[in-house]
Design an enzyme around this catalytic site. Structure first.
Site, short mmCIF file in Angstrom:
data_model
loop_
_atom_site.label_atom_id
_atom_site.label_comp_id
_atom_site.label_asym_id
_atom_site.label_seq_id
_atom_site.Cartn_x
_atom_site.Cartn_y
_atom_site.Cartn_z
N GLY A 29 61.40 -17.04 -5.52
CA GLY A 29 60.58 -17.68 -6.55
C GLY A 29 61.39 -18.75 -7.26
N GLY B 237 60.07 -21.29 -9.40
CA GLY B 237 59.33 -21.99 -10.45
C GLY B 237 60.27 -22.31 -11.59
N LYS C 277 56.69 -8.07 -15.36
CA LYS C 277 56.20 -6.96 -16.19
C LYS C 277 55.04 -6.22 -15.55
CE LYS C 277 54.68 -10.92 -18.52
NZ LYS C 277 55.78 -11.81 -18.51
N GLY D 8 50.86 -26.27 -23.72
CA GLY D 8 51.57 -25.42 -22.77
C GLY D 8 51.97 -24.07 -23.34
N LYS E 239 54.04 -4.88 -21.29
CA LYS E 239 55.38 -4.78 -21.89
C LYS E 239 55.51 -3.49 -22.70
CE LYS E 239 55.52 -9.83 -22.20
NZ LYS E 239 55.16 -10.97 -23.10
N GLY F 169 59.64 -18.68 -21.90
CA GLY F 169 60.34 -19.93 -21.65
C GLY F 169 61.40 -19.73 -20.59
#
EC number: 1.1.1.3
Lengths: 436, 436
Positions: free
Chosen positions: A11, A13, A107, A189, A207, A309
């Site tokens: 991954g 991203g 999560k 965003g 969570k 973030g």
């Protein structure tokens, strides 16, 4: 110095590339702290040719991410793909099954499959770590697993969803209504194009289920989390709460009680709550997250920071990697899986709470009498009540009240009595008041 | 299950007996989390016959605490005696030298001798742990050693002394002056009979030196901490700060900069500061402690909780014991001693700050001109100024100002110009404004 810890990243991203940037930027410092080099050997993502702003040419590439688990030059697999099942889960199973350490920010996967994965990790003496899965950069998994390890915890609660907190605190600052701020958050965003998981409380529930398992030694039971989102909260509720000395926050909370059968039962809830202004969570604004753990010896501890973030999440991912490099590993949920108790959920009807109730009603005689009679008949004791006409809303009137402490079931009974009443123009809003 | 971890406890004051109570109260839970039993085998204290409210008959007793280090039935020694040198240090050296793990709450000893002790621990493959030495029950040593381990830290700062914070926040609430609140704090047990170490900032300096070493990979340099206590803060300053949008807190802060010679230099300071009311530290009231760590990827993290007391301190001591039982040990200061850099102190004259200045002056013409001329001549730019007569104080007048950001040395130069002025009735107070 020991030989390098060789990692693979699945991954790429913003978080995946964030991890690579962190490993490059802080390289010397990480080597010193980890006691060995941390070396990326292989990566995998959907699109090999996308420009990610980091140089991937030094790493082996796998089109099939599950192949990372089989590579001989990989000691540890980092999963940053997401999704509770599918490729992420396949990779977790394959990695741990091959005895490779596994670090994830996922999560949903841990909330659904964490116990099974921990079992696989134990069987193969591999580490399973997921600091980044809860509250972004805040080391709260470690905080509960190790920092509060000497305590029986009384409650774990906090602000676990940055999107909701951004929206609620922005509504507070501007007086604007939910929909307006959500649109703004999406433009900036701070909220996803499809914000369902966030605003319905599901993300926070994932969570919370993880924290509850660690803090209370419970088998994760995500399905038992009782979840209410923030979509029903109006600007008028926030104004009313303010006048009463509260702010509104989406609070995820877990605690336990002993049932009549002697078994420990677990209550897990995500709900918008009224938080007293002098409570530390009241000053948590914007996309910040915060977790409170109340231990029987430590007292109240607060962990606060950025809940999302790429930087904060990468910080948590790499902290897990350093732990593994240091061979500070241990049970993912603080105690071995065999020791985790399956805890049935609490039916909370008997639990005592102060409650904020808001009704939107038609402006005609007798409405207040109808509502207060229902409260009386259900045994709900009213501490304060305010009725407010809304000039801008064509005769719609707001009735808000705060109850004295009483069993939750009485509130439900009162609302049942009012169900179908022609006086109510909208479903009533029920917000508990966070007990200090 | 592994064999029990056998511990000895030196010092049976409130914290020592707190540890014993915790080990008893949470026994099953600790065994599950530690993966083995934690068993007290021996104890030592000054007075064998004092009634401490816990049953000591099951433990071996040593009159000479250093003898604990030599016992074959002890794997880990807990030191809760205190004092930077003397018996505590002798016990630490003997224990680590004998390869026994060592857990302590002794900030003064770690601030003065932590590096030497860590070296002994390394040589004998023993753990040296001191979570309880900093900020009581808050897991901030772990937070910096492990939680933020992926980050280069930009600043570490916080409220590390509960006594000072109690006094300052009480002054804020009541408007009373320092001496009055100190006396009240002493009566309530929130301040020692001899409060020097607390109110002069020395206790906070001990803790800061420890955190700075961990966070920045520096050799502890307690003597380089620049320390100013809170005794000069008047009720009028707090009122003035309030009007300007600030509260006053004793802030311990460490950061680094690169000198012209390319070496990293360390700035460590304990000072009362003006804290903006919307900063998380502004809402830290009473004897609570809080630490902020700002990482280059994590962003700002906050750890908050009880900074003292037998319960929270015992919680931290036992968390260390559990880490050791789990064999999660590692370098006491995050990296091995050989890697810790000796960092020369920063001479802070060039550093840019906004500053609050308060003068008490005689009420006569020209005083304000004299002060403002000194500011001008030293290159200090004034952002706001207020002069306030004090009716109750026989002609004494308060002049308070906030400067624009400028180099610290200019403030000093201005005060040097005013030194010996007959207009000033008291030493001026200089409080920096915490940069957000």
């Amino acid at each position: 110095m020991d030989k390098p810890l060789r990692i693979a990243i699945a991954g790429l991203g913003t978080v995946g590339t964030g991890v690579i940037r962190l490993l490059e930027t802080n390289r010397d410092l990480l080597t010193a702290r980890a006691g060995r080099e941390i070396e990326v050997t292989a990566v995998s993502a959907r699109d090999r040719n996308r420009n990610r702003g980091v140089d991937l040419s030094r790493y082996a590439w796998e089109d099939d991410m599950t192949a990372l688990a089989a590579r001989e030059d990989v000691d540890l697999v980092v999963e940053l793909v997401g999704g509770s099942d599918g490729p992420a889960l396949a990779l977790a199973r394959a990695s741990l099954g091959a005895g490779k350490h596994f670090v994830t920010a996922n999560k949903a996967m841990i909330a659904h499959h964490g116990i099974a994965l921990a079992k696989t990790a134990e069987a193969h003496e591999a580490a399973l770590k997921f600091e980044a899965a809860v509250a972004g950069g805040i080391p709260v998994v470690k905080g509960l697993r190790e920092g509060t390890s000497a305590n029986a915890l009384e409650r774990i609660y906090g602000i676990l969803n940055g999107t909701c907190n951004y929206i609620l605190s922005k509504m507070e600052d501007t007086g604007a209504d939910f929909g307006e701020i959500l649109a703004e958050a999406q433009a900036k965003g701070f909220a996803e194009a499809d914000p369902t998981f966030d605003i319905q409380g599901i993300d926070a529930a994932h969570k919370l289920a993880i924290l509850a398992a660690i803090g209370f030694g419970a088998r994760i039971d995500f399905d038992a989390v009782r979840t209410t989102g923030i979509t029903q909260v109006k600007a008028a509720d926030i104004a009313q709460a303010d006048a009463l000395g509260f702010v509104i926050r989406l609070i995820a909370m877990a605690d336990t009680e002993t049932g009549e059968d002697g078994r420990t039962r677990l209550l897990q809830r995500v709900r918008p709550c009224l938080v007293p202004k002098d409570h530390p969570l009241a000053s948590v604004d914007g996309p910040t997250n915060a977790v409170v753990a109340e231990g029987n010896f430590s007292g109240r501890l607060l962990f606060q920071g950025a809940g999302a973030g790429d930087g904060p999440t990468a910080s948590a991912v790499v902290a897990d990697i350093i732990d593994i490099a240091r061979e500070e590993i241990g049970a993912p949920f603080s105690i071995p899986v065999a020791g985790l108790e399956p805890m049935p959920p609490v039916e909370p009807g008997h639990r005592m709470e102060r409650t904020y109730l808001r009704f939107t009603v038609t402006d005609r005689p007798g409405v207040l009498a109808e509502i207060t009679a229902a409260m009386r008949d259900a045994g709900v004791s009213i501490e304060s009540l305010i009725q407010k006409g809304r000039a801008d809303d064509g005769g719609e009137v707001l009735v808000a009240m705060v109850t004295h402490e009483g069993p939750e079931r009485c509130i439900k009974e009162a609302l049942d009595l009012l169900d179908g009443s022609e006086s109510l123009t909208d479903a009533p809003l029920v917000l508990p008041i966070l007990r200090d």
